[in-house]
Enzyme design. Sequence first.
Site, PDB file in Angstrom:
ATOM      1  N   GLU B  60       1.167  -1.289   0.415  1.00 49.62           N
ATOM      2  CA  GLU B  60       0.154  -0.283   0.318  1.00 49.62           C
ATOM      3  C   GLU B  60       0.817   1.048   0.169  1.00 49.62           C
ATOM      4  O   GLU B  60       0.495   2.064  -0.962  1.00 49.62           O
ATOM      5  CB  GLU B  60      -1.619   0.095   1.000  1.00 49.62           C
ATOM      6  CG  GLU B  60      -1.577  -0.683   1.047  1.00 49.62           C
ATOM      7  CD  GLU B  60      -0.893  -2.886   1.056  1.00 49.62           C
ATOM      8  OE1 GLU B  60      -0.349  -3.191   2.086  1.00 49.62           O
ATOM      9  OE2 GLU B  60      -2.330  -3.331   1.310  1.00 49.62           O
ATOM     10  N   HIS B 129     -11.411  -4.342   9.147  1.00 48.02           N
ATOM     11  CA  HIS B 129     -12.035  -4.206   8.329  1.00 48.02           C
ATOM     12  C   HIS B 129     -13.005  -3.671   8.289  1.00 48.02           C
ATOM     13  O   HIS B 129     -13.893  -3.765   7.296  1.00 48.02           O
ATOM     14  CB  HIS B 129     -12.138  -5.688   7.261  1.00 48.02           C
ATOM     15  CG  HIS B 129     -10.871  -7.178   6.663  1.00 48.02           C
ATOM     16  ND1 HIS B 129      -9.850  -7.089   7.305  1.00 48.02           N
ATOM     17  CD2 HIS B 129     -10.456  -6.818   5.101  1.00 48.02           C
ATOM     18  CE1 HIS B 129      -8.986  -7.254   6.465  1.00 48.02           C
ATOM     19  NE2 HIS B 129      -9.320  -7.123   5.419  1.00 48.02           N
TER      20      HIS B 129
END
Lengths: 326, 325
Positions: B60, B129
Amino acid sequence: MTIAETLDKTLIADLYRQMQLIRVFEERCNVEYQRQNIKGFLHLYVGEEAVAVGAISALREDDYVITSYRDHGHALARGMEPNVVMAELFGKATGSSGGKGGSMHLFDVSRGFMGGHAIVAGQLPLAVGLALAAKIRKEDKVVMCFFGDGAVAEGEFHESLNFASLWKLPVVFLLENNLYGMGTQVERARAGGRDIFTAAEAYSIPALQINGQDVLEVREAAVEAVQKVRSGEGPAFVEAMTYRFRGHSVADPQAYRERDEVDEWRSQNDPINNFRNAILAQEIIEETEFEGIDKQVTEVVDEAVRFAEESPEPSIDSLFDNIYAE
Amino acid sequence: MPEIITREAIRLGLQEALESDDRVFLMGEDIGAYQGSYAVTKGFLEQYGDERVRDCPIAESGIIGAATGAAMAGMRPIVEMMTINFMLLGIDQVVNHAAKLSYMSNGQIQVPLVIRAVTGGGGRLAATHSQNFEGWFASVPGVKVAVPSDPYDALGLLRTAIADPNPVIFAEHSMLYGRRGEVPEEPYVVPFGEAIVRREGADVTLATYGRMVYTSLEAAETLSTRGIEAEVIDLRTLNPLDTDTVVQSVRKTNRVLVVEENWRTGAFSAEIASAVHEEAFDDLDGPVGRVNGFDVPAPYNAKLEDASIPTAERIIEELERLYNP
């Protein structure tokens, strides 16, 4: 092969001039810091001049250079005006960032000098992106990305090498291994020890280690790396072994290394003295010419300090400028 | 006006940008061959090729940093972050790099970067999440944050985001991709910093964004049956933040709750509440209330997760607690 056979005299004199400019500039920065004209963190490039000068001499004007917070040397080697750099260090309106960036954040986009980035390894993904842009546009630009041995333990180092190799991007990763990440000896921070270039092989990037104190060796390695990278073969990795003669920053008491070690590097491995002596020995340039360059460089730095001192502070109104681009 | 779902609206915005501007390209994890985790980029790889729809390694920081670098060089990258939770691995590139380059270079550098990030809870994805970090990013000078709640805004705000010369976090709530709404065929944009009144009412203001717009509207319907008319304001962007629309509404209703899915402590709702206190103190009949998610890591179990996220019932309860002692 002698120096004269590989390079012309004008280039040799210019390499010397650039290294000496950085040396004198940096030593003067140290003085101006003690005078409190320069504030914050100040990371000097003294001792490492041959790396930036040799490597950047291999680039074209439209290539990109990006580096870490120890960025004065790269900025000057890339042709940034000493006046504008010194004014930035003084925090003045005439500085390269109007006094908003400071020592660690120099930029000159007109010369492809894309910063001065002060989070260790943060510039590596940016270099990947600059190279990606060049590749997408089918330009044959090269990105030369400088970083220190401290950056090698960061995840972004590994992510960036992987990206660049995977996508065959035109990046020259130029590692300045000065043996210490701040105060931590590289052997104490890296599994596998002091020689880091082998890490690049894990990402299928051709790598070599060179003597970073020899400006001609750096230049030769950089020329070869740039040529290969420009041809579209993907990234290259050069590890320049070097040493900083001063502390990590001017606030560093250097408790982590022996005085003798620093003295030995200074006396035997000074990139500027060694280069000058080698040129004198081969009678390419005469002593008086060196003296002329030294004098000229000192005048340039004197003028930079004068310019910075006389320049105005930024107006308070500029506080909110450029937070966002319009 | 044709009705489409939010996912389709975002797809339209991306396709339009890819077709009209050759500086635009997409980067992300599994946006190509996999067709996108939430199918937003389905078919794009085939349509636009792997130069412009770039499947990335799972890295990322590298993705956001590389996109930032490409933007520095004048490209207009659009990144997909599979979830905003993964942005924690790339937050340094957003906060210390993309957000700072214009200022630190005194305007020499621009970073026209869009990061589409899937946000929010409700998907039974548990603690790692299901988070909402858009409010964090909204507090960083140099970054803009858009939080569309319907297809019209998704397309209109995405157009504005792509045209903007600054880094924009475009937070797409995972539970809103299937939401249907009218989207005109004629070109339009939704400018940043303009909240919209979703439902008019004279008795209480509910200021909110994202998925909580619908929770608030649900509360408003229930309140209406009791003779209380709530005005629901959708902020649409958190940075820039349109506090004026909220303040104007409060001048009329004299009561306000800020409703946000995120945890309560340090939440962006506090920023809005504070602005209302400062600007409309004399118009208030009571304290500015906040209804946020509880300060718990999102649990997996459906009953537990639902209990952690604001509901219409909680909004009504809080309204009664603050204004009808």
